[in-house]
Design a protein around this motif. Sequence first.
Motif, PDB file in Angstrom:
ATOM      1  N   THR A  31       0.858  -1.181   0.000  1.00 40.82           N
ATOM      2  CA  THR A  31       0.000   0.000   0.000  1.00 40.82           C
ATOM      3  C   THR A  31       0.893   1.230   0.000  1.00 40.82           C
ATOM      4  O   THR A  31       2.069   1.155   0.385  1.00 40.82           O
ATOM      5  CB  THR A  31      -0.938   0.049   1.230  1.00 40.82           C
ATOM      6  N   SER A  32       0.342   2.355  -0.410  1.00 42.96           N
ATOM      7  CA  SER A  32       1.147   3.584  -0.473  1.00 42.96           C
ATOM      8  C   SER A  32       0.241   4.798  -0.417  1.00 42.96           C
ATOM      9  O   SER A  32      -0.790   4.847  -1.092  1.00 42.96           O
ATOM     10  CB  SER A  32       1.970   3.610  -1.763  1.00 42.96           C
ATOM     11  N   GLU A  33       0.632   5.789   0.378  1.00 44.75           N
ATOM     12  CA  GLU A  33      -0.145   7.019   0.476  1.00 44.75           C
ATOM     13  C   GLU A  33      -0.091   7.827  -0.822  1.00 44.75           C
ATOM     14  O   GLU A  33      -0.930   8.707  -1.043  1.00 44.75           O
ATOM     15  CB  GLU A  33       0.358   7.876   1.635  1.00 44.75           C
ATOM     16  N   SER A  34       0.870   7.527  -1.671  1.00 43.48           N
ATOM     17  CA  SER A  34       0.995   8.263  -2.937  1.00 43.48           C
ATOM     18  C   SER A  34       0.572   7.433  -4.144  1.00 43.48           C
ATOM     19  O   SER A  34       0.837   7.804  -5.283  1.00 43.48           O
ATOM     20  CB  SER A  34       2.443   8.731  -3.128  1.00 43.48           C
ATOM     21  N   ALA A  35      -0.102   6.303  -3.892  1.00 44.75           N
ATOM     22  CA  ALA A  35      -0.484   5.411  -4.994  1.00 44.75           C
ATOM     23  C   ALA A  35      -1.318   6.127  -6.047  1.00 44.75           C
ATOM     24  O   ALA A  35      -1.124   5.941  -7.255  1.00 44.75           O
ATOM     25  CB  ALA A  35      -1.247   4.210  -4.446  1.00 44.75           C
ATOM     26  N   ALA A  36      -2.250   6.964  -5.598  1.00 44.11           N
ATOM     27  CA  ALA A  36      -3.147   7.628  -6.545  1.00 44.11           C
ATOM     28  C   ALA A  36      -2.438   8.637  -7.434  1.00 44.11           C
ATOM     29  O   ALA A  36      -2.890   8.935  -8.539  1.00 44.11           O
ATOM     30  CB  ALA A  36      -4.279   8.317  -5.778  1.00 44.11           C
ATOM     31  N   SER A  37      -1.308   9.175  -6.958  1.00 43.25           N
ATOM     32  CA  SER A  37      -0.607  10.209  -7.724  1.00 43.25           C
ATOM     33  C   SER A  37       0.584   9.670  -8.501  1.00 43.25           C
ATOM     34  O   SER A  37       1.253  10.426  -9.204  1.00 43.25           O
ATOM     35  CB  SER A  37      -0.127  11.318  -6.771  1.00 43.25           C
ATOM     36  N   ARG A  38       0.846   8.382  -8.373  1.00 38.72           N
ATOM     37  CA  ARG A  38       2.009   7.821  -9.066  1.00 38.72           C
ATOM     38  C   ARG A  38       1.718   7.654 -10.542  1.00 38.72           C
ATOM     39  O   ARG A  38       0.701   7.061 -10.924  1.00 38.72           O
ATOM     40  CB  ARG A  38       2.409   6.491  -8.434  1.00 38.72           C
ATOM     41  N   GLY A  39       2.606   8.153 -11.390  1.00 38.58           N
ATOM     42  CA  GLY A  39       2.389   8.117 -12.823  1.00 38.58           C
ATOM     43  C   GLY A  39       3.072   6.982 -13.543  1.00 38.58           C
ATOM     44  O   GLY A  39       2.899   6.820 -14.751  1.00 38.58           O
ATOM     45  N   SER A  40       3.870   6.159 -12.834  1.00 40.76           N
ATOM     46  CA  SER A  40       4.627   5.105 -13.503  1.00 40.76           C
ATOM     47  C   SER A  40       3.984   3.737 -13.389  1.00 40.76           C
ATOM     48  O   SER A  40       4.414   2.781 -14.029  1.00 40.76           O
ATOM     49  CB  SER A  40       6.054   5.048 -12.940  1.00 40.76           C
ATOM     50  N   ILE A  41       2.937   3.612 -12.554  1.00 39.59           N
ATOM     51  CA  ILE A  41       2.207   2.353 -12.424  1.00 39.59           C
ATOM     52  C   ILE A  41       0.853   2.656 -11.782  1.00 39.59           C
ATOM     53  O   ILE A  41       0.737   3.584 -10.972  1.00 39.59           O
ATOM     54  CB  ILE A  41       2.994   1.329 -11.565  1.00 39.59           C
ATOM     55  N   VAL A  42      -0.179   1.910 -12.164  1.00 33.02           N
ATOM     56  CA  VAL A  42      -1.485   2.026 -11.509  1.00 33.02           C
ATOM     57  C   VAL A  42      -1.487   1.064 -10.326  1.00 33.02           C
ATOM     58  O   VAL A  42      -1.219  -0.128 -10.492  1.00 33.02           O
ATOM     59  CB  VAL A  42      -2.632   1.693 -12.478  1.00 33.02           C
ATOM     60  N   HIS A  43      -1.769   1.581  -9.139  1.00 32.59           N
ATOM     61  CA  HIS A  43      -1.642   0.797  -7.917  1.00 32.59           C
ATOM     62  C   HIS A  43      -2.896   0.988  -7.065  1.00 32.59           C
ATOM     63  O   HIS A  43      -3.218   2.100  -6.658  1.00 32.59           O
ATOM     64  CB  HIS A  43      -0.383   1.259  -7.161  1.00 32.59           C
ATOM     65  N   GLU A  44      -3.614  -0.123  -6.792  1.00 27.89           N
ATOM     66  CA  GLU A  44      -4.802  -0.083  -5.946  1.00 27.89           C
ATOM     67  C   GLU A  44      -4.738  -1.231  -4.944  1.00 27.89           C
ATOM     68  O   GLU A  44      -4.042  -2.229  -5.177  1.00 27.89           O
ATOM     69  CB  GLU A  44      -6.067  -0.207  -6.793  1.00 27.89           C
ATOM     70  N   TYR A  45      -5.493  -1.106  -3.841  1.00 27.06           N
ATOM     71  CA  TYR A  45      -5.466  -2.147  -2.813  1.00 27.06           C
ATOM     72  C   TYR A  45      -6.720  -2.058  -1.949  1.00 27.06           C
ATOM     73  O   TYR A  45      -7.384  -1.006  -1.876  1.00 27.06           O
ATOM     74  CB  TYR A  45      -4.209  -2.025  -1.954  1.00 27.06           C
ATOM     75  N   SER A  46      -7.054  -3.155  -1.294  1.00 26.00           N
ATOM     76  CA  SER A  46      -8.216  -3.191  -0.412  1.00 26.00           C
ATOM     77  C   SER A  46      -7.920  -2.401   0.862  1.00 26.00           C
ATOM     78  O   SER A  46      -6.759  -2.200   1.225  1.00 26.00           O
ATOM     79  CB  SER A  46      -8.573  -4.643  -0.066  1.00 26.00           C
ATOM     80  N   PRO A  47      -8.969  -1.950   1.565  1.00 24.67           N
ATOM     81  CA  PRO A  47      -8.755  -1.116   2.754  1.00 24.67           C
ATOM     82  C   PRO A  47      -8.348  -1.882   4.002  1.00 24.67           C
ATOM     83  O   PRO A  47      -8.026  -1.262   5.025  1.00 24.67           O
ATOM     84  CB  PRO A  47     -10.126  -0.447   2.951  1.00 24.67           C
ATOM     85  N   ASN A  48      -8.369  -3.197   3.964  1.00 25.13           N
ATOM     86  CA  ASN A  48      -8.115  -3.970   5.176  1.00 25.13           C
ATOM     87  C   ASN A  48      -6.665  -4.451   5.289  1.00 25.13           C
ATOM     88  O   ASN A  48      -6.382  -5.594   5.656  1.00 25.13           O
ATOM     89  CB  ASN A  48      -9.075  -5.160   5.273  1.00 25.13           C
ATOM     90  N   TRP A  49      -5.732  -3.536   4.945  1.00 21.26           N
ATOM     91  CA  TRP A  49      -4.306  -3.777   5.185  1.00 21.26           C
ATOM     92  C   TRP A  49      -3.853  -2.942   6.381  1.00 21.26           C
ATOM     93  O   TRP A  49      -4.280  -1.799   6.547  1.00 21.26           O
ATOM     94  CB  TRP A  49      -3.466  -3.376   3.968  1.00 21.26           C
ATOM     95  N   LYS A  50      -2.988  -3.499   7.192  1.00 18.74           N
ATOM     96  CA  LYS A  50      -2.363  -2.758   8.283  1.00 18.74           C
ATOM     97  C   LYS A  50      -0.922  -2.457   7.884  1.00 18.74           C
ATOM     98  O   LYS A  50      -0.148  -3.375   7.608  1.00 18.74           O
ATOM     99  CB  LYS A  50      -2.380  -3.575   9.579  1.00 18.74           C
ATOM    100  N   ALA A  51      -0.601  -1.171   7.817  1.00 17.03           N
ATOM    101  CA  ALA A  51       0.745  -0.755   7.404  1.00 17.03           C
ATOM    102  C   ALA A  51       1.492  -0.172   8.591  1.00 17.03           C
ATOM    103  O   ALA A  51       0.934   0.601   9.376  1.00 17.03           O
ATOM    104  CB  ALA A  51       0.656   0.272   6.289  1.00 17.03           C
ATOM    105  N   GLN A  52       2.756  -0.532   8.725  1.00 18.88           N
ATOM    106  CA  GLN A  52       3.633   0.059   9.739  1.00 18.88           C
ATOM    107  C   GLN A  52       4.851   0.655   9.034  1.00 18.88           C
ATOM    108  O   GLN A  52       5.533  -0.037   8.274  1.00 18.88           O
ATOM    109  CB  GLN A  52       4.077  -0.995  10.768  1.00 18.88           C
ATOM    110  N   SER A  53       5.111   1.934   9.293  1.00 14.32           N
ATOM    111  CA  SER A  53       6.203   2.648   8.636  1.00 14.32           C
ATOM    112  C   SER A  53       7.254   3.057   9.648  1.00 14.32           C
ATOM    113  O   SER A  53       6.950   3.332  10.812  1.00 14.32           O
ATOM    114  CB  SER A  53       5.652   3.904   7.940  1.00 14.32           C
TER     115      SER A  53
END
Length: 487
Positions: free
Chosen positions: A152-174
């Motif tokens: 998952t990525s907070e910038s997925a929607a703005s990335r121009g080099s790949i289309v990236h989508e994911y379900s909302p039920n992921w837990k991310a730790q940064s």
Amino acid sequence: MNNIKSYFFQSWAIVLIAIVSFIGFKSFLPKKLFPDSTVDGKNVVVDSLLLDAIANGDKTQEKDTLTNTTIKFNSNPLGIQFPDEKYEQYKGYQYLIPFFEKLYQLETKKQGKARIAYFGDSMTDGDLIVQDVRSLFQDKFGGEGVGFVNITSESAASRGSIVHEYSPNWKAQSYLKVKSPSRSFGVNGAVFFVKDTINPTWVKYKAFKTRHATSLNNPTLFYGKSSKKGAKLRYILGKDTIYKGLNPSSILNATTVATTTKNLKLNFINSDSIPFYGMNFDDGKGVHVDNFSSRGNSGLPLSNLNKELMNAFQQKLGYDLIILQFGTNVLNYGSLNYGWYEKKMKNVVAHLKECFPGAAILIISTADKSTKYDLTMKTDSAVVPLASAQKRYAVQAESGFINLYTLMGGDGSMVKWVEEVPAKANKDYTHFNHRGAKQIAGLVYKQLIDGYEEYKVLRAIASKKRKPKVQTANDSNVPVIKDTIHE
């Protein structure tokens, strides 16, 4: 009628008094009226390590012992030595020789591959700068694919080099938000878990029309160790539904889930408790550049990467160059002394060299940033001191260095980039737009290629010096030539 005229003159008198008062009191106002220009403070994330370092940092001004000195290089990989450099013009090409050699083998023999890990802050968010650096290298040395992409990525929607989508039920730790993760952070500074098993958990990638990334090349999932049994992936290729088991038995596992395709949706089944890191897309040859950007990153969280796990990533991905482009989030904290940052980042580089053995390190300084002084946008007073600190730790940590501030034009350059038509930077006077990011990528690439071209000249000279070692074989006049440089 007289009353109207009276009110009119009174109003103008008030305005005139206000103007005169402002001019009179202007000299007493703070010069830096609007420290963050148009930046929305609610969206600015600063890693906790930076805040701790600022709170506990030594505020005393350190003596600069490098200015007006000559940097002499002691190491000489492959017997090649770059000329000594004046500190003011320091680039540190000497420390990039292992990376240059990989490029040489690619260019001359079409052999091997080279991989770059590009760590950055919001400057590289959405693959800005990095996607153009990637394309430029792949134009010259080959290679297809966008490289490593998060789950998952907070910038997925703005990335121009790949289309990236994911379900909302992921837990991310940064590593910007969690000091003690459930499992070690991946090479991308994050780790992901299936949050619930009731709803479908999935991630989807689709190739964009970006040059050298029109397909998802050899999609490979990276994940960590777990005692979980029976975990599997489900995905569709053509008319076939495919199930593929996951074996989380090692500290780092890599499963190629499909052949090269245009789009891919992975459904994760019975996969809770497994730490997932991301997907890699590359064709296994040429140059590959992974974008590991994190908004709000100062660079200090890289010290939290687990050495054992990073060694495993290095074994599987093989990084030849680590690029660190930070600074945006380090500016403007009440002091122009960045000695504390210099010391800590020198330790970060030392840690990265242990994490990724054999990889060269390149430091890219802060870009120019403008702030309002006396109602005029000018280069922020902290930019030059920070860039100088970044150069010092690059020298001390034996790393290459790119001064982005000077490359983009130096003092006042951000104002020009924002105000010229068409604009190359945003109205926050800090971040580049797509047009500016492409130009920055070109400047970074050019300095690296300039160093590579110098390397080829020095390599040829060194090779000639070593080749004339000729011995006469017994009972024969056949010469035996020894060349200590691998050709």
